[in-house]
Design an enzyme around this catalytic site. Sequence first.
Site, PDB file in Angstrom:
ATOM      1  N   GLU A 297       2.532  41.361   6.631  1.00  0.00           N
ATOM      2  CA  GLU A 297       2.175  39.940   6.577  1.00  0.00           C
ATOM      3  C   GLU A 297       3.414  39.055   6.746  1.00  0.00           C
ATOM      4  O   GLU A 297       3.322  37.921   7.211  1.00  0.00           O
ATOM      5  CB  GLU A 297       1.480  39.650   5.239  1.00  0.00           C
ATOM      6  CG  GLU A 297       0.512  38.496   5.315  1.00  0.00           C
ATOM      7  CD  GLU A 297      -0.387  38.390   4.084  1.00  0.00           C
ATOM      8  OE1 GLU A 297      -1.066  39.377   3.748  1.00  0.00           O
ATOM      9  OE2 GLU A 297      -0.411  37.317   3.467  1.00  0.00           O
ATOM     10  N   HIS A 326      -1.133  67.951   5.257  1.00  0.00           N
ATOM     11  CA  HIS A 326      -2.291  68.669   5.782  1.00  0.00           C
ATOM     12  C   HIS A 326      -3.182  67.735   6.586  1.00  0.00           C
ATOM     13  O   HIS A 326      -4.370  67.983   6.742  1.00  0.00           O
ATOM     14  CB  HIS A 326      -3.053  69.308   4.622  1.00  0.00           C
ATOM     15  CG  HIS A 326      -2.192  70.247   3.837  1.00  0.00           C
ATOM     16  ND1 HIS A 326      -2.088  71.585   4.133  1.00  0.00           N
ATOM     17  CD2 HIS A 326      -1.318  70.013   2.826  1.00  0.00           C
ATOM     18  CE1 HIS A 326      -1.218  72.140   3.304  1.00  0.00           C
ATOM     19  NE2 HIS A 326      -0.729  71.212   2.506  1.00  0.00           N
ATOM     20  N   LYS A 440      -9.145  33.250   7.242  1.00  0.00           N
ATOM     21  CA  LYS A 440      -9.718  32.568   6.066  1.00  0.00           C
ATOM     22  C   LYS A 440     -10.548  31.371   6.532  1.00  0.00           C
ATOM     23  O   LYS A 440     -11.651  31.124   6.058  1.00  0.00           O
ATOM     24  CB  LYS A 440      -8.600  32.055   5.142  1.00  0.00           C
ATOM     25  CG  LYS A 440      -7.985  33.109   4.224  1.00  0.00           C
ATOM     26  CD  LYS A 440      -7.024  32.434   3.218  1.00  0.00           C
ATOM     27  CE  LYS A 440      -6.411  33.427   2.255  1.00  0.00           C
ATOM     28  NZ  LYS A 440      -5.514  32.838   1.254  1.00  0.00           N
TER      29      LYS A 440
HETATM   30  O1  PA5 Z   1       0.896  36.984   0.485  1.00  0.00           O
HETATM   31  C1  PA5 Z   1       0.054  36.127   0.568  1.00  0.00           C
HETATM   32  O2  PA5 Z   1       0.342  34.916   0.557  1.00  0.00           O
HETATM   33  C2  PA5 Z   1      -1.421  36.462   0.636  1.00  0.00           C
HETATM   34  O3  PA5 Z   1      -1.648  37.806   0.825  1.00  0.00           O
HETATM   35  C3  PA5 Z   1      -2.120  36.011  -0.640  1.00  0.00           C
HETATM   36  O4  PA5 Z   1      -1.562  36.681  -1.736  1.00  0.00           O
HETATM   37  C4  PA5 Z   1      -3.625  36.276  -0.579  1.00  0.00           C
HETATM   38  O5  PA5 Z   1      -4.164  35.723   0.578  1.00  0.00           O
HETATM   39  C5  PA5 Z   1      -4.300  35.681  -1.808  1.00  0.00           C
HETATM   40  O6  PA5 Z   1      -4.018  34.323  -1.899  1.00  0.00           O
HETATM   41  P1  PA5 Z   1      -4.216  33.505  -3.231  1.00  0.00           P
HETATM   42  O7  PA5 Z   1      -3.324  34.069  -4.287  1.00  0.00           O
HETATM   43  O8  PA5 Z   1      -3.873  32.103  -2.881  1.00  0.00           O
HETATM   44  O9  PA5 Z   1      -5.660  33.657  -3.627  1.00  0.00           O
END
Ligand code: PA5
Length: 471
Positions: A297, A326, A440
């Site tokens: 990410e 395996h 999203k």
């Molecule tokens: O790293 C990130 O920003 C995302 O993976 C968020 O953690 C994830 O989308 C969840 O977001 P939030 O904590 O705002 O619900």
Amino acid sequence: MTNRHETKDITLDFTRITAAAAGEEHGISDKQLKGLQNRAGKIHRALMELRQKGEVGFYDLPNSDTSRLKKFASRVREKYENLVVLGIGGSALGTTAVHAALRHGFSHLLTKRKRNGYPKLFVVDNIDPDYFSELMDVLDPKKTLFNVISKSGTTAETMAQFMIVFDRLKKRLKGKWKKRVVITTDPAKGLLRAMVDEYNLASFEIPPNIGGRFSVCSAAGLMPLACAGVDIDGFLAGAAQMSARCETGNIVDNPAYLLGSLLYLADTAKGKSMAVMMPYSTKLYGMADWFRQLWAESLGKRRDVDGREVYVGQTPIKALGVTDQHSQVQLYVEGPFDKVVIFVKVENFAKRVDIPELFTDKKELSYLAGSSLNELIKVEMEGTRYALEKHKKVSITITLPEISANTLGQFIFMLEAATAFAGGLYGVNPFDQPGVEFGKNYSYAVMGRKGYEKLRNEIKEQSGKIPARIL
Ligand code: PA5
């Protein structure tokens, strides 16, 4: 003064990714590594400036004050049988990983006394209706505390879970429902913070300058981990121990920068577009999952910091030693030269399991008799490393002296700092996630969220143009 949390440093062995071991075509030469130093210095200074200006906050988390968290956790320990985290992505993966590494592997089967009074921890990230309703079936709301964790306070999955739980608690517990909910979110912004104020709920804060995937050392991770009995001070002390090793901008002296540089060079100069993290420990498997989110990410980006299209990123994959010997290892050893394997090795397991002196007259088994699982797992890891090396496949080994709160703190901080640094090498912003936001927004639009009408119409129009092809 000695720090009671101080533990031996985790180590990084990069022999098997060097040109000396894997040859010039696949391995990284000294010259290539040193060639990054100039840029590394600049990236280091830029990151430290962001830290100083308070724009990037994860660096400062190891020094957090944990007293309120610990006080709250001790009340939870007295009162509750279960703690359920409702959160996803960065609000779930770190907690799951650290808890899995440090808890008894079958803690849910132990009595409360045998769990030293700590509640059972459930981290419910997914919204699989079957799984979620089965969990609701087995939880007694009177004995359960729900920790809703969302930095933004709007994530559809977490909010949907919260709405279901909110409704159930209100129906079952009437006015007492408020005591069963604790919120972890931004200190000022977002709907969840507004709900804390509206309903007067207990709450913790995720500082605005900490991104979700960099938040395990904040209340997002520390609060559920403290409630589940993790030594959060030891964990932060480990992170601080690693932070001290990462103060220099010199690649070869900074473990995080060294790791980030090697993975970056493996990808961009040697075609290793995939990084397989392979712990030889079931308890550390969650760490590979946590790393997948962090690396993917943060670095998988269409545009660089100047807005140019670059389409970069190395695909992180998780594998488990010995299990995947395996399964996946055949591909890693003999398949394409497109992967770097990151072994995660445990020097000393907490327990020793001997293999009894049995069947010594049977040549197929006598070599195992009198040995131990500890020895076998170590030899098997060395076997995989050896097989990779013989086939000119590159690898790096991270060794944890033991699995403890301290070593996990070190490990996590090192990978976070490596990721922030690698963002600089790739020339992208490691702290945003426009691709995730894109998905999203699709859900918001299709589910009918107000303010997303334009996107909803666009999607409708677009799907009308794509002929369905379902066999
Ligand atoms: O790293 C990130 O920003 C995302 O993976 C968020 O953690 C994830 O989308 C969840 O977001 P939030 O904590 O705002 O619900």
